[in-house]
Structure formats: C-alpha cells, structure tokens
Scaffold this active site. Structure first.
Site, PDB file in Angstrom:
ATOM      1  N   TYR A  86       0.826  -1.228   0.000  1.00  0.00           N
ATOM      2  CA  TYR A  86       0.000   0.000   0.000  1.00  0.00           C
ATOM      3  C   TYR A  86       0.855   1.271   0.000  1.00  0.00           C
ATOM      4  CZ  TYR A  86      -4.382  -2.540   1.190  1.00  0.00           C
ATOM      5  OH  TYR A  86      -5.476  -3.351   1.199  1.00  0.00           O
ATOM      6  N   LYS A 139      -8.914  -4.142   4.378  1.00  0.00           N
ATOM      7  CA  LYS A 139      -8.144  -4.740   5.457  1.00  0.00           C
ATOM      8  C   LYS A 139      -7.274  -5.887   4.897  1.00  0.00           C
ATOM      9  CE  LYS A 139     -10.040  -8.782   6.415  1.00  0.00           C
ATOM     10  NZ  LYS A 139     -11.233  -9.533   6.321  1.00  0.00           N
ATOM     11  N   GLY A 199     -21.552  -3.015   3.560  1.00  0.00           N
ATOM     12  CA  GLY A 199     -22.297  -2.988   2.299  1.00  0.00           C
ATOM     13  C   GLY A 199     -23.430  -3.996   2.284  1.00  0.00           C
ATOM     14  N   HIS A 220     -15.330  -6.493  10.874  1.00  0.00           N
ATOM     15  CA  HIS A 220     -16.733  -6.709  10.488  1.00  0.00           C
ATOM     16  C   HIS A 220     -17.694  -6.650  11.687  1.00  0.00           C
ATOM     17  CE1 HIS A 220     -14.899  -7.673   6.789  1.00  0.00           C
ATOM     18  NE2 HIS A 220     -14.768  -8.971   6.921  1.00  0.00           N
ATOM     19  N   LYS A 231     -23.531 -18.661   8.965  1.00  0.00           N
ATOM     20  CA  LYS A 231     -24.492 -17.575   9.102  1.00  0.00           C
ATOM     21  C   LYS A 231     -23.884 -16.402   9.851  1.00  0.00           C
ATOM     22  CE  LYS A 231     -26.978 -19.130  13.203  1.00  0.00           C
ATOM     23  NZ  LYS A 231     -28.208 -19.631  13.754  1.00  0.00           N
ATOM     24  N   ARG A 265     -20.046 -26.610  17.368  1.00  0.00           N
ATOM     25  CA  ARG A 265     -20.404 -25.236  17.734  1.00  0.00           C
ATOM     26  C   ARG A 265     -19.197 -24.425  18.199  1.00  0.00           C
ATOM     27  NH1 ARG A 265     -25.151 -23.166  19.034  1.00  0.00           N
ATOM     28  NH2 ARG A 265     -24.363 -22.057  20.847  1.00  0.00           N
TER      29      ARG A 265
END
Ligand code: BG6
Length: 525
Positions: free
Chosen positions: A130, A157, A190, A249, A341, A498
């Site tokens: 970058y 990121k 988004g 996120h 999910k 889980r």
C-alpha cells in the site's frame, strides 16, 4: 464534477480479490447501467506480463452469475472490452507512468464529454505494498485535469496488525492523500441488513424506548462459517479470527447497533457516533474471552505446526455509557463450525412479575420455565403438581430480536404467544420479515457492488474513517498481543461443531438464556 470520464484502476488485477469480488462487482454495476461505456474505462494493473485478452479470459468465468438471464454473455463481452491491462511493478515509476499514459489517452479520447477526470484506484493488493503504490500514484497518476474531478483510492483490510502498525500505515497513506480521498472498505457495511440498521433503529418509534439497558439483557453479534481456512492458511495464520472478522466486520456492526442517533444522515455525523461507541468500550477482560482452534487446522502445509492462532473467538465487549452500562455485547466468530451464518441477536430481559412463567426451583434447572396452570393458590412451590403436563419440558424463551445478515436475509422477533387451541398454554413464535418471501423478485446487491458505487459517487458513509480504525485497534490490541505472545491459548474444537463448549458457558455466564426446543425456520416460498 461528477460528470466526465471515469477510469477505474484495479491494482492487483490478476489476484483473487480482483477476480472474485472487484471485477464481478464492476460487471454488475455495468449491467445495471451505473457504468456507461461512453465514459468508463477499466484498467487492470499487476506485475504479471499478460495481454488484455489474457486478463479478460481470466475473469470471464467469474462474471456470469445467472446463466439463464437473457443477454448475459453479450453483456459480459461488452464489459470485458472496457478493460485494458497494464503490467508493471508496485514500487517503480516506470509502470505507473505507463499506466498514467494509458489513463490520459482514454481521457483525451473522451474529451468530447467536456468533463473532468475521475480516477478511482482500487487496491486489490496485499497491504505491504500500500505505501509504495500510494506513493507511485501520487507521483505519477493523479488527476491533473483543469476541469476538476478527483483521484480516490480504495483500500481493504488488513490495515496493519495492531494499533502501532495500523497507525503507521494510516500515517504513510495520510501524508499522500486527504481523508476524503481514502475509502477504507469493510464489506460488512455494504450488506443489505447492515445498511438497514440505521433505518430500523431510528425510523421506528417502537424501538426507541426499548433500545437500552433497561430492556435489553445482552446482544450477540455472531459470524459462523462451515468451512476452514482452506487455501488461505498462510494469510490467515498471520492474522487469526479476531483480526480477520471481529476487529472489523463485527465491531462495525456493533457500532451501528449501539450508537446514538446521529445529528443527520451525513457521513461525518454517522461516523462521529460510531467513533464515540468505540471510544466507550472498556478494556476486554481475559475471563470474558474464549479462543478456539479447530482440530486439523495445523495440517495445512502453510500453517506452522505450533500455531497459536485462533480460528474461533468469543469476546464480551462492555460499553461504558448511559445507554449500555451492564449490557454484554458478545462478539463471536469462527471457522469450520456447524453452519454458515451471520446474525445480530438482541435478547430482552425477562418480563417482570411474569404470571406465565416460573422456574422449577427444585429441579436445579433455573433456565427451565414451565407454564403454570392458574389454579387457585398455585405458585412456584407447588410447581410439580401445577404444571400443565403438555408444557413439561417445553421451555419458554425471552423475547429476542434477530437480524439475520446472511444467508436468507431476515428479521424476526421472537415472541411468546398463546398456543392456538382450547388449552391456555404458551408457545414460542415469531413475527417474521423474511426478505426472500417479502421482496420476491428483488435482487439484493452484493456488498462490493454497492460500496464501489459509493466510492464513485463520493459517499463515505459506509467506509471506515481513520479515527474509527484507530479506536477499533485500541480495543483489540492488548488482547491480540497476549495471544501473539502465547499468553492465551486457543482451545481445540472439532470441525463442524459449535466451537469450544467454554464459549457457550461464557455466554450463559454473562446472561444469555438459550431457548431450547425453539428453532426459527425460514419460510419457504
Ligand atoms: C473476509 C474474511 O473479510 O470475510 C474471510 O477475510 C471471510 O475470512 C469473509 O470468509 C466472509 O465474508 P462473507 O461476506 O462471506 O460473510
């Protein structure tokens, strides 16, 4: 200034992100008429020496998302013709001078538009380059049109690995570009239902009085994936689940759930409120963190044999302000779990003085609520005789408001209702707004599609501001350092499970009450 020639430059054009996300998003924008062929040109830039057609062929297969849609393959071909490839290195002027020449040639070929020149540089690159790429753009490729326009960069990121490295990167880029030119993508911003949060919270009277510590017991923001780090072990191992998912996120989602009402919908007003939330987060306590690593993760040849990197984490965040004092925000993310999910789950407190539920005191199961037939004088002490036989074993749950980000976008509100029928018994049900059912025929745009459109339009609302990024790193850096130093170790868990059982224990310790026996089933059409 928004008219005129638009050049979109995808740096790292032959890489994974470009192929899988950037070009398909650009294609979708093109298909829907947001990128007009008389003003847009797309440039791919990378080190590999390939031809325009080589690049086109590499990305063609990723563009068609609906083979049955009429005219798609013609649209793909038209779109591909807008793309030109330029090869060059990321740290020498030569390649960027060539790139500038190509962009300028395109701009002068379109000068009939009499507009300005708009240059959008999309960094589909590893962050290590970058700084040098930013320098090269600044030196060789800035918009110089007298007619106005702009130069913007889009970066993604990982922005560093901790507070210091992120601040260093921000400073390097900040010396070259002004904040309004820098678009830091977090693609969760988004997503349709993430974008809906603001509307939901501030356009519905119903939620206003409920959205606080008086009514909400705990908040969960959960990300699960049912696959491991296949093929990305090398990248992942350096970062881990907290840097990959939680620090960005999930924390962004937390901000939108927790923030105060912004002064207006102006991007700066919204981002000001998000920063305040982040700055109010208290230091994370070690005992409110559970880390996990799935069995088999280290079998990946790109992962070191003794890797201490978590592929699962649950962390409780506490927001020290008037609205949220005492309410745990549980952020949980994991790879190789039992399902895929992402959802936000707001659990409300128990109803005070509830006449419908009662704990079975002697059974030792405090979370078991049983319906008590309202015979005269029946209270909890006599629960065993008083229990409606049909309700035995059925547990009543708390109200929950769930926002399912993916898959099957939905919002549902878990309620206790009277079980229809002659008996007066209660059951768990829900008010359900399932998008597929409610908005039939509406295609929900891909996150990247929407965000790229924002970068062209100059709307920074759904992008991370520099001070926001800093505040996000401040929250997680101490914990990350302890993990990096091996002071905290992930617990093993089975792929397809889980995650570590300790995470569920932590959840109930901080107050989450799971409703057993109730499952929300997305409606089928
Ligand atoms: C990326 C992470 O940012 O998000 C990946 O690097 C993860 O590890 C992905 O798989 C998940 O995105 P989505 O949109 O599929 O939930």
């Amino acid at each position: 200034p928004e008219a005129g020639c638009l050049s979109i430059i995808v740096l790292g054009a032959s890489g994974d992100l470009a192929k899988k996300k950037t070009f398909p998003a650009l294609f979708n924008l093109y298909r829907q008429g947001f990128l007009q062929s008389n003003e847009v040109h797309i440039f791919g830039y990378a080190r590999t020496k390939i031809s325009d057609d080589d690049l086109r062929n590499r990305i063609r297969g990723y563009l068609i998302n609906d083979k049955s849609a009429p005219g798609q393959s013609e649209q793909v071909s038209e779109f591909l013709q807008l793309i030109k490839y330029v090869s060059g290195s990321y740290d020498t002027e030569e390649g960027f001078q060539l790139l500038d020449k190509e962009i300028s040639a395109h701009e002068s070929s379109k000068n009939s538009l009499e507009g300005s020149s708009r240059r959008l540089f999309y960094f589909a690159l590893p962050p290590s380059v970058y700084p040098s790429v930013s320098r090269m753009i600044k030196k060789c490729c800035m918009n110089r049109s007298d007619l106005g326009g702009w130069t913007r960069i889009v970066v993604e990121k990982p922005f560093g690995k901790d507070l210091d490295s992120s601040e260093k990167l921000s400073a390097q880029i900040g010396e070259l570009f002004e904040e309004p030119q820098i678009y830091r993508i977090d693609h969760y911003l988004g997503k349709e239902l993430v974008q809906n949060l603001l509307v939901l919270r501030f356009a519905n009277r119903m939620f206003l009085p409920l959205w606080n510590r008086d009514n909400i017991d705990n908040v969960q923001i959960v990300f699960r994936e049912d696959f491991g780090t296949e093929g990305r072990g090398g990248y992942f191992d350096e970062y881990g689940i907290i840097r990959d998912i939680i620090q960005n996120h999930l924390l962004q989602v937390l901000c939108l759930v927790a923030m105060e009402k912004p002064v207006s919908l102006k991007p700066e007003h919204i981002r000001d409120e998000k920063v305040k939330v982040l700055q109010s987060v208290l230091p994370i306590k070690d005992e409110e963190v559970v880390l996990g690593q799935y069995d088999g993760y280290r079998d990946d040849p790109t992962v070191p044999d003794h890797s201490n990197t978590p592929t699962f984490a649950t962390a409780v965040l506490r927001i020290h302000n008037e609205r949220w004092e005492g309410v745990p925000f549980i952020l949980k993310a994991g790879k190789a779990l039992n399902s895929r999910k992402a959802e936000i789950r707001i659990q409300f407190k128990d109803v005070p003085g509830d006449i419908f539920k009662c704990t079975a005191r002697n059974s030792g199961q405090n979370s078991v609520f049983t319906y008590v037939r309202r015979l005269s004088g029946d209270f909890c002490d006599s629960v065993h005789e008083a229990v409606d036989k049909s309700a035995v074993g059925k547990k009543q749950g708390r109200n929950e408001f769930v926002i399912r980000l993916q898959p099957s976008e939905a919002m549902y509100m878990k309620l206790t209702v009277k079980q229809p029928g002659l008996e007066m018994s209660t059951a768990q049900s829900e008010l359900d707004l399932s998008y597929r059912q409610r908005y039939q025929g509406v295609t929900i745009p891909e996150a990247y599609e929407r965000l790229i459109l924002d970068t062209i339009r100059g709307d920074q609302q759904h992008f991370v501001r520099r001070d926001e990024l800093k505040a996000a790193w401040e929250i997680f850096t101490p914990l990350l350092h302890r993990i990096d130093n091996g002071e905290m170790k992930p617990l093993p868990y089975k792929p397809g499970s889980r995650g570590p059982a300790e995470a569920d224990e932590l959840l109930s310790e901080v107050g989450y009450v799971q409703t057993h026996g109730y499952i929300w089933i997305p409606p089928t059409l």
